[in-house]
Design a protein around this motif. Structure first.
Motif, PDB file in Angstrom:
ATOM      1  N   ARG A  23      -4.298   4.101   3.620  1.00 57.42           N
ATOM      2  CA  ARG A  23      -3.292   3.883   2.913  1.00 57.42           C
ATOM      3  C   ARG A  23      -3.392   2.332   2.753  1.00 57.42           C
ATOM      4  NH1 ARG A  23      -0.453   1.852  -0.673  1.00 57.42           N
ATOM      5  NH2 ARG A  23       2.062   2.212  -0.016  1.00 57.42           N
ATOM      6  N   ILE A  24      -3.295   1.955   1.953  1.00 57.33           N
ATOM      7  CA  ILE A  24      -3.579   0.102   1.762  1.00 57.33           C
ATOM      8  C   ILE A  24      -1.701  -0.228   1.537  1.00 57.33           C
ATOM      9  CG2 ILE A  24      -3.965  -2.398   0.998  1.00 57.33           C
ATOM     10  CD1 ILE A  24      -6.973  -0.974   0.719  1.00 57.33           C
ATOM     11  N   ASN A  25      -1.090  -1.351   2.341  1.00 56.40           N
ATOM     12  CA  ASN A  25       0.297  -1.876   1.445  1.00 56.40           C
ATOM     13  C   ASN A  25      -0.250  -2.707   0.852  1.00 56.40           C
ATOM     14  OD1 ASN A  25       1.840   0.104   2.814  1.00 56.40           O
ATOM     15  ND2 ASN A  25       1.425  -0.663   4.856  1.00 56.40           N
ATOM     16  N   VAL A  26       0.695  -3.574  -0.334  1.00 59.41           N
ATOM     17  CA  VAL A  26       0.550  -4.107  -0.763  1.00 59.41           C
ATOM     18  C   VAL A  26       1.825  -5.159  -0.838  1.00 59.41           C
ATOM     19  CG1 VAL A  26      -0.192  -5.408  -2.609  1.00 59.41           C
ATOM     20  CG2 VAL A  26      -1.435  -3.930  -1.938  1.00 59.41           C
ATOM     21  N   GLY A  27       1.906  -6.251  -0.766  1.00 62.78           N
ATOM     22  CA  GLY A  27       3.391  -6.568  -0.793  1.00 62.78           C
ATOM     23  C   GLY A  27       3.452  -8.604  -0.736  1.00 62.78           C
ATOM     24  N   THR A  28       4.409  -9.031  -1.099  1.00 62.47           N
ATOM     25  CA  THR A  28       4.908 -10.426  -0.967  1.00 62.47           C
ATOM     26  C   THR A  28       5.877 -10.719   0.032  1.00 62.47           C
ATOM     27  OG1 THR A  28       3.851 -10.567  -3.206  1.00 62.47           O
ATOM     28  CG2 THR A  28       5.631 -12.516  -2.094  1.00 62.47           C
ATOM     29  N   PHE A  29       5.519 -11.704   0.385  1.00 60.32           N
ATOM     30  CA  PHE A  29       7.215 -12.234   2.161  1.00 60.32           C
ATOM     31  C   PHE A  29       6.801 -13.457   1.974  1.00 60.32           C
ATOM     32  CE2 PHE A  29       3.151 -11.470   4.488  1.00 60.32           C
ATOM     33  CZ  PHE A  29       2.962 -12.451   5.566  1.00 60.32           C
ATOM     34  N   LYS A  30       8.137 -13.808   2.312  1.00 59.77           N
ATOM     35  CA  LYS A  30       8.658 -15.567   2.337  1.00 59.77           C
ATOM     36  C   LYS A  30       8.972 -16.024   3.798  1.00 59.77           C
ATOM     37  CE  LYS A  30      11.525 -19.067   1.197  1.00 59.77           C
ATOM     38  NZ  LYS A  30      12.915 -18.683   0.096  1.00 59.77           N
ATOM     39  N   ASP A  33       9.273 -22.138   3.649  1.00 56.80           N
ATOM     40  CA  ASP A  33       9.482 -22.552   2.109  1.00 56.80           C
ATOM     41  C   ASP A  33       7.960 -21.602   1.186  1.00 56.80           C
ATOM     42  OD1 ASP A  33       7.195 -24.480   3.235  1.00 56.80           O
ATOM     43  OD2 ASP A  33       8.536 -25.612   1.400  1.00 56.80           O
ATOM     44  N   ARG A  34       7.346 -21.412   1.472  1.00 52.67           N
ATOM     45  CA  ARG A  34       6.442 -20.892   0.438  1.00 52.67           C
ATOM     46  C   ARG A  34       5.735 -18.414   0.560  1.00 52.67           C
ATOM     47  NH1 ARG A  34       1.287 -22.153   4.166  1.00 52.67           N
ATOM     48  NH2 ARG A  34       0.063 -19.838   4.874  1.00 52.67           N
ATOM     49  N   TYR A  35       5.305 -18.369  -0.640  1.00 50.80           N
ATOM     50  CA  TYR A  35       5.137 -16.870  -0.241  1.00 50.80           C
ATOM     51  C   TYR A  35       4.100 -16.477  -0.250  1.00 50.80           C
ATOM     52  CZ  TYR A  35       9.948 -16.685  -2.339  1.00 50.80           C
ATOM     53  OH  TYR A  35      11.225 -16.502  -3.010  1.00 50.80           O
ATOM     54  N   ILE A  36       3.877 -15.699   0.177  1.00 53.23           N
ATOM     55  CA  ILE A  36       2.579 -15.187   1.108  1.00 53.23           C
ATOM     56  C   ILE A  36       2.036 -13.755   0.421  1.00 53.23           C
ATOM     57  CG2 ILE A  36       0.524 -15.241   3.125  1.00 53.23           C
ATOM     58  CD1 ILE A  36       2.315 -16.990   4.703  1.00 53.23           C
ATOM     59  N   SER A  37       1.336 -13.460  -0.247  1.00 54.97           N
ATOM     60  CA  SER A  37       0.570 -11.978  -0.730  1.00 54.97           C
ATOM     61  C   SER A  37      -0.550 -11.986   0.070  1.00 54.97           C
ATOM     62  CB  SER A  37       0.867 -12.659  -2.060  1.00 54.97           C
ATOM     63  OG  SER A  37       1.539 -12.825  -3.262  1.00 54.97           O
ATOM     64  N   THR A  38      -0.241 -10.185   0.467  1.00 51.49           N
ATOM     65  CA  THR A  38      -1.145  -9.361   1.265  1.00 51.49           C
ATOM     66  C   THR A  38      -1.534  -8.283   0.176  1.00 51.49           C
ATOM     67  OG1 THR A  38       0.742  -8.047   2.194  1.00 51.49           O
ATOM     68  CG2 THR A  38       0.154  -9.732   2.748  1.00 51.49           C
ATOM     69  N   GLY A  39      -2.643  -7.741   1.038  1.00 48.39           N
ATOM     70  CA  GLY A  39      -2.981  -6.890  -0.006  1.00 48.39           C
ATOM     71  C   GLY A  39      -4.335  -6.564  -0.858  1.00 48.39           C
ATOM     72  N   VAL A  40      -4.811  -5.628  -2.041  1.00 47.43           N
ATOM     73  CA  VAL A  40      -5.811  -5.768  -2.421  1.00 47.43           C
ATOM     74  C   VAL A  40      -5.079  -6.328  -4.236  1.00 47.43           C
ATOM     75  CG1 VAL A  40      -7.084  -3.825  -1.278  1.00 47.43           C
ATOM     76  CG2 VAL A  40      -5.054  -3.483  -2.905  1.00 47.43           C
ATOM     77  N   PRO A  41      -5.999  -6.366  -4.887  1.00 42.17           N
ATOM     78  CA  PRO A  41      -6.417  -6.534  -6.500  1.00 42.17           C
ATOM     79  C   PRO A  41      -5.002  -5.758  -6.865  1.00 42.17           C
ATOM     80  CG  PRO A  41      -7.696  -7.111  -6.050  1.00 42.17           C
ATOM     81  CD  PRO A  41      -7.690  -6.075  -5.069  1.00 42.17           C
ATOM     82  N   ALA A  42      -3.489  -5.991  -8.290  1.00 41.47           N
ATOM     83  CA  ALA A  42      -2.724  -4.958  -9.264  1.00 41.47           C
ATOM     84  C   ALA A  42      -3.792  -4.083  -9.675  1.00 41.47           C
ATOM     85  CB  ALA A  42      -2.243  -5.930  -9.426  1.00 41.47           C
ATOM     86  N   GLY A  43      -3.222  -2.937  -9.273  1.00 40.21           N
ATOM     87  CA  GLY A  43      -4.250  -1.379  -9.744  1.00 40.21           C
ATOM     88  C   GLY A  43      -4.744  -0.884  -9.050  1.00 40.21           C
ATOM     89  N   PHE A  44      -5.389  -0.781  -8.551  1.00 38.15           N
ATOM     90  CA  PHE A  44      -5.593   0.107  -7.066  1.00 38.15           C
ATOM     91  C   PHE A  44      -4.985   0.076  -6.088  1.00 38.15           C
ATOM     92  CE2 PHE A  44      -7.479   0.644  -2.280  1.00 38.15           C
ATOM     93  CZ  PHE A  44      -9.112   0.043  -3.077  1.00 38.15           C
ATOM     94  N   SER A  45      -5.196   1.725  -5.906  1.00 42.76           N
ATOM     95  CA  SER A  45      -4.949   3.265  -6.090  1.00 42.76           C
ATOM     96  C   SER A  45      -4.669   2.957  -4.801  1.00 42.76           C
ATOM     97  CB  SER A  45      -6.014   3.930  -6.106  1.00 42.76           C
ATOM     98  OG  SER A  45      -6.225   4.598  -7.424  1.00 42.76           O
TER      99      SER A  45
END
Length: 103
Positions: A23-30, A33-45
């Motif tokens: 299971r891969i968790n995908v998300g964005t957190f702050k 003052d900047r946002y960081i995205s983690t995980g795989v590209p949108a659409g991955f199962s």
């Protein structure tokens, strides 16, 4: 936990005798003052892995009874199938097992 997360966990347990799942968790957190995205590209199962008996790869998009797959998720599933993997949308443990069993 939301309903989809509960279902994902049930599916992972329900596949444990026939498959190894991830299971891969995908998300964005702050941070500051900047946002960081983690995980795989949108659409991955939501769940992916391989069958214990032969190592065949699979990808499962988990949806609740009312959930709908996005266009990106549908394209990802189609591409995985075209490349020889097992893939599909599961709303239950039984549906997930059918995907992994190739039926």
């Amino acid at each position: 936990m939301n309903k989809e997360t509960v279902l994902q966990n049930k599916i992972r347990v329900g596949l444990s005798d026939i498959a190894v799942t991830f299971r891969i968790n995908v998300g964005t957190f702050k941070v500051g003052d900047r946002y960081i995205s983690t995980g795989v590209p949108a659409g991955f199962s939501d769940i992916f892995g391989y069958r214990r008996k032969d190592g065949k790869a699979f990808f499962i998009e988990v949806k609740t009874e009312t959930g709908r797959a996005t266009e990106r998720q549908e394209r990802f599933i189609k591409k995985m199938i075209q490349n020889g993997a097992l893939a599909g949308i599961a709303r239950s443990v039984e549906e997930a097992r059918r995907i992994v069993n190739g039926s």
